[in-house]
Design a protein around this motif. Structure first.
Motif, PDB file in Angstrom:
ATOM      1  N   MET A   1       0.834  -1.212   0.000  1.00  0.00           N
ATOM      2  CA  MET A   1       0.000   0.000   0.000  1.00  0.00           C
ATOM      3  C   MET A   1       0.865   1.257   0.000  1.00  0.00           C
ATOM      4  N   LYS A   2       0.602   2.150  -0.942  1.00  0.00           N
ATOM      5  CA  LYS A   2       1.459   3.342  -1.057  1.00  0.00           C
ATOM      6  C   LYS A   2       1.056   4.449  -0.096  1.00  0.00           C
ATOM      7  N   GLY A   3      -0.192   4.434   0.356  1.00  0.00           N
ATOM      8  CA  GLY A   3      -0.605   5.489   1.281  1.00  0.00           C
ATOM      9  C   GLY A   3      -2.116   5.571   1.368  1.00  0.00           C
ATOM     10  N   LYS A   4      -2.564   6.373   2.343  1.00  0.00           N
ATOM     11  CA  LYS A   4      -4.008   6.546   2.563  1.00  0.00           C
ATOM     12  C   LYS A   4      -4.454   7.867   1.953  1.00  0.00           C
ATOM     13  N   ILE A   5      -5.489   7.803   1.152  1.00  0.00           N
ATOM     14  CA  ILE A   5      -6.010   9.026   0.544  1.00  0.00           C
ATOM     15  C   ILE A   5      -7.476   9.191   0.941  1.00  0.00           C
ATOM     16  N   LEU A   6      -7.767  10.348   1.509  1.00  0.00           N
ATOM     17  CA  LEU A   6      -9.147  10.683   1.864  1.00  0.00           C
ATOM     18  C   LEU A   6      -9.764  11.472   0.707  1.00  0.00           C
ATOM     19  N   VAL A   7     -10.887  10.975   0.207  1.00  0.00           N
ATOM     20  CA  VAL A   7     -11.594  11.645  -0.885  1.00  0.00           C
ATOM     21  C   VAL A   7     -12.892  12.227  -0.339  1.00  0.00           C
ATOM     22  N   ILE A   8     -13.035  13.539  -0.465  1.00  0.00           N
ATOM     23  CA  ILE A   8     -14.268  14.210  -0.034  1.00  0.00           C
ATOM     24  C   ILE A   8     -14.991  14.624  -1.307  1.00  0.00           C
ATOM     25  N   GLU A   9     -16.041  13.890  -1.643  1.00  0.00           N
ATOM     26  CA  GLU A   9     -16.697  14.035  -2.954  1.00  0.00           C
ATOM     27  C   GLU A   9     -18.149  13.599  -2.833  1.00  0.00           C
ATOM     28  N   ASP A  10     -19.074  14.447  -3.264  1.00  0.00           N
ATOM     29  CA  ASP A  10     -20.494  14.105  -3.103  1.00  0.00           C
ATOM     30  C   ASP A  10     -21.106  13.486  -4.357  1.00  0.00           C
ATOM     31  N   ASN A  11     -20.327  13.421  -5.434  1.00  0.00           N
ATOM     32  CA  ASN A  11     -20.854  12.832  -6.661  1.00  0.00           C
ATOM     33  C   ASN A  11     -20.402  11.376  -6.770  1.00  0.00           C
ATOM     34  N   GLU A  12     -21.371  10.467  -6.790  1.00  0.00           N
ATOM     35  CA  GLU A  12     -21.033   9.047  -6.731  1.00  0.00           C
ATOM     36  C   GLU A  12     -20.215   8.572  -7.919  1.00  0.00           C
ATOM     37  N   GLN A  13     -20.520   9.117  -9.086  1.00  0.00           N
ATOM     38  CA  GLN A  13     -19.768   8.687 -10.278  1.00  0.00           C
ATOM     39  C   GLN A  13     -18.314   9.138 -10.224  1.00  0.00           C
ATOM     40  N   ASN A  14     -18.106  10.383  -9.794  1.00  0.00           N
ATOM     41  CA  ASN A  14     -16.728  10.869  -9.643  1.00  0.00           C
ATOM     42  C   ASN A  14     -15.985  10.067  -8.595  1.00  0.00           C
ATOM     43  N   LEU A  15     -16.684   9.798  -7.502  1.00  0.00           N
ATOM     44  CA  LEU A  15     -16.075   9.035  -6.420  1.00  0.00           C
ATOM     45  C   LEU A  15     -15.692   7.634  -6.896  1.00  0.00           C
ATOM     46  N   TYR A  16     -16.568   7.039  -7.653  1.00  0.00           N
ATOM     47  CA  TYR A  16     -16.313   5.693  -8.184  1.00  0.00           C
ATOM     48  C   TYR A  16     -15.054   5.686  -9.036  1.00  0.00           C
ATOM     49  N   LEU A  17     -14.955   6.663  -9.917  1.00  0.00           N
ATOM     50  CA  LEU A  17     -13.804   6.734 -10.830  1.00  0.00           C
ATOM     51  C   LEU A  17     -12.507   6.995 -10.076  1.00  0.00           C
ATOM     52  N   VAL A  18     -12.549   7.946  -9.151  1.00  0.00           N
ATOM     53  CA  VAL A  18     -11.354   8.290  -8.374  1.00  0.00           C
ATOM     54  C   VAL A  18     -10.904   7.083  -7.549  1.00  0.00           C
ATOM     55  N   ARG A  19     -11.857   6.435  -6.903  1.00  0.00           N
ATOM     56  CA  ARG A  19     -11.533   5.265  -6.088  1.00  0.00           C
ATOM     57  C   ARG A  19     -10.922   4.155  -6.951  1.00  0.00           C
ATOM     58  N   PHE A  20     -11.520   3.929  -8.101  1.00  0.00           N
ATOM     59  CA  PHE A  20     -11.040   2.880  -9.012  1.00  0.00           C
ATOM     60  C   PHE A  20      -9.580   3.121  -9.392  1.00  0.00           C
ATOM     61  N   ILE A  21      -9.280   4.349  -9.795  1.00  0.00           N
ATOM     62  CA  ILE A  21      -7.918   4.673 -10.248  1.00  0.00           C
ATOM     63  C   ILE A  21      -6.930   4.570  -9.086  1.00  0.00           C
ATOM     64  N   LEU A  22      -7.309   5.122  -7.947  1.00  0.00           N
ATOM     65  CA  LEU A  22      -6.382   5.127  -6.799  1.00  0.00           C
ATOM     66  C   LEU A  22      -6.122   3.704  -6.294  1.00  0.00           C
ATOM     67  N   GLU A  23      -7.191   2.908  -6.193  1.00  0.00           N
ATOM     68  CA  GLU A  23      -7.015   1.544  -5.673  1.00  0.00           C
ATOM     69  C   GLU A  23      -6.211   0.688  -6.649  1.00  0.00           C
ATOM     70  N   LYS A  24      -6.432   0.903  -7.915  1.00  0.00           N
ATOM     71  CA  LYS A  24      -5.661   0.182  -8.933  1.00  0.00           C
ATOM     72  C   LYS A  24      -4.170   0.494  -8.819  1.00  0.00           C
ATOM     73  N   ASN A  25      -3.883   1.691  -8.332  1.00  0.00           N
ATOM     74  CA  ASN A  25      -2.494   2.129  -8.175  1.00  0.00           C
ATOM     75  C   ASN A  25      -1.982   1.936  -6.747  1.00  0.00           C
ATOM     76  N   ASP A  26      -2.689   1.076  -5.996  1.00  0.00           N
ATOM     77  CA  ASP A  26      -2.192   0.626  -4.699  1.00  0.00           C
ATOM     78  C   ASP A  26      -2.307   1.656  -3.581  1.00  0.00           C
ATOM     79  N   TYR A  27      -3.243   2.567  -3.703  1.00  0.00           N
ATOM     80  CA  TYR A  27      -3.547   3.467  -2.590  1.00  0.00           C
ATOM     81  C   TYR A  27      -4.790   2.962  -1.863  1.00  0.00           C
ATOM     82  N   GLU A  28      -4.830   3.240  -0.565  1.00  0.00           N
ATOM     83  CA  GLU A  28      -5.998   2.897   0.232  1.00  0.00           C
ATOM     84  C   GLU A  28      -6.914   4.126   0.257  1.00  0.00           C
ATOM     85  N   VAL A  29      -8.176   3.924  -0.116  1.00  0.00           N
ATOM     86  CA  VAL A  29      -9.091   5.048  -0.283  1.00  0.00           C
ATOM     87  C   VAL A  29     -10.137   5.071   0.833  1.00  0.00           C
TER      88      VAL A  29
END
Ligand code: MN
Length: 130
Positions: A1-29
């Motif tokens: 795990m490269k690190g913990k990233i807190l995402v503050i986002e109220d749009n589910e689609q944006n959140l889904y995309l951001v989470r997908f990319i970050l988790e794929k790159n070994d970050y904990e979301v």
């Protein structure tokens, strides 16, 4: 795990995309959908980075950023605004509020990870400069 990233986002689609990319790159979301929850979670979690939507319900991202910066534990934590505002004034407003930078929406999946990691690089440079 490269690190913990807190995402503050109220749009589910944006959140889904951001989470997908970050988790794929070994970050904990960790994700919350409003500013107050973000401020609380940031204090307990002490994430390595905070990605902050500016258009949020109840408390806007600028207010959230100012609140986050009042926490000395987060003084060194990159806070990156993620927002669709493209105007220079809004960009400056995010910096004034305490953000370290800005990623423009819509998110471009091809460059998003590089944009995020640039802020880790800048944080490391700030630490070296201390
Ligand atoms: Mn939003």
């Amino acid at each position: 795990m490269k690190g913990k990233i807190l995402v503050i986002e109220d749009n589910e689609q944006n959140l889904y995309l951001v989470r997908f990319i970050l988790e794929k790159n070994d970050y904990e979301v960790f994700a919350v959908m409003d500013g107050e929850s973000g401020i609380e979670m940031a204090a307990s979690l002490r994430p390595d980075m905070i990605l902050l939507d500016i258009q949020l319900p109840l408390m806007d991202g600028y207010t959230v950023a100012r609140n986050l910066r009042r926490n000395p534990d987060l003084a060194d934590t990159p806070i990156v605004a993620v927002t669709s505002y493209a105007m220079t004034g809004d960009r400056e407003k995010t910096i004034e509020a305490g953000c370290n930078g800005y990623i423009e929406k819509p998110i471009n999946p091809d460059i998003f990870m590089a944009q995020v990691e640039q802020h880790f690089t800048m944080r490391d440079q700030r630490r070296k400069g201390q």
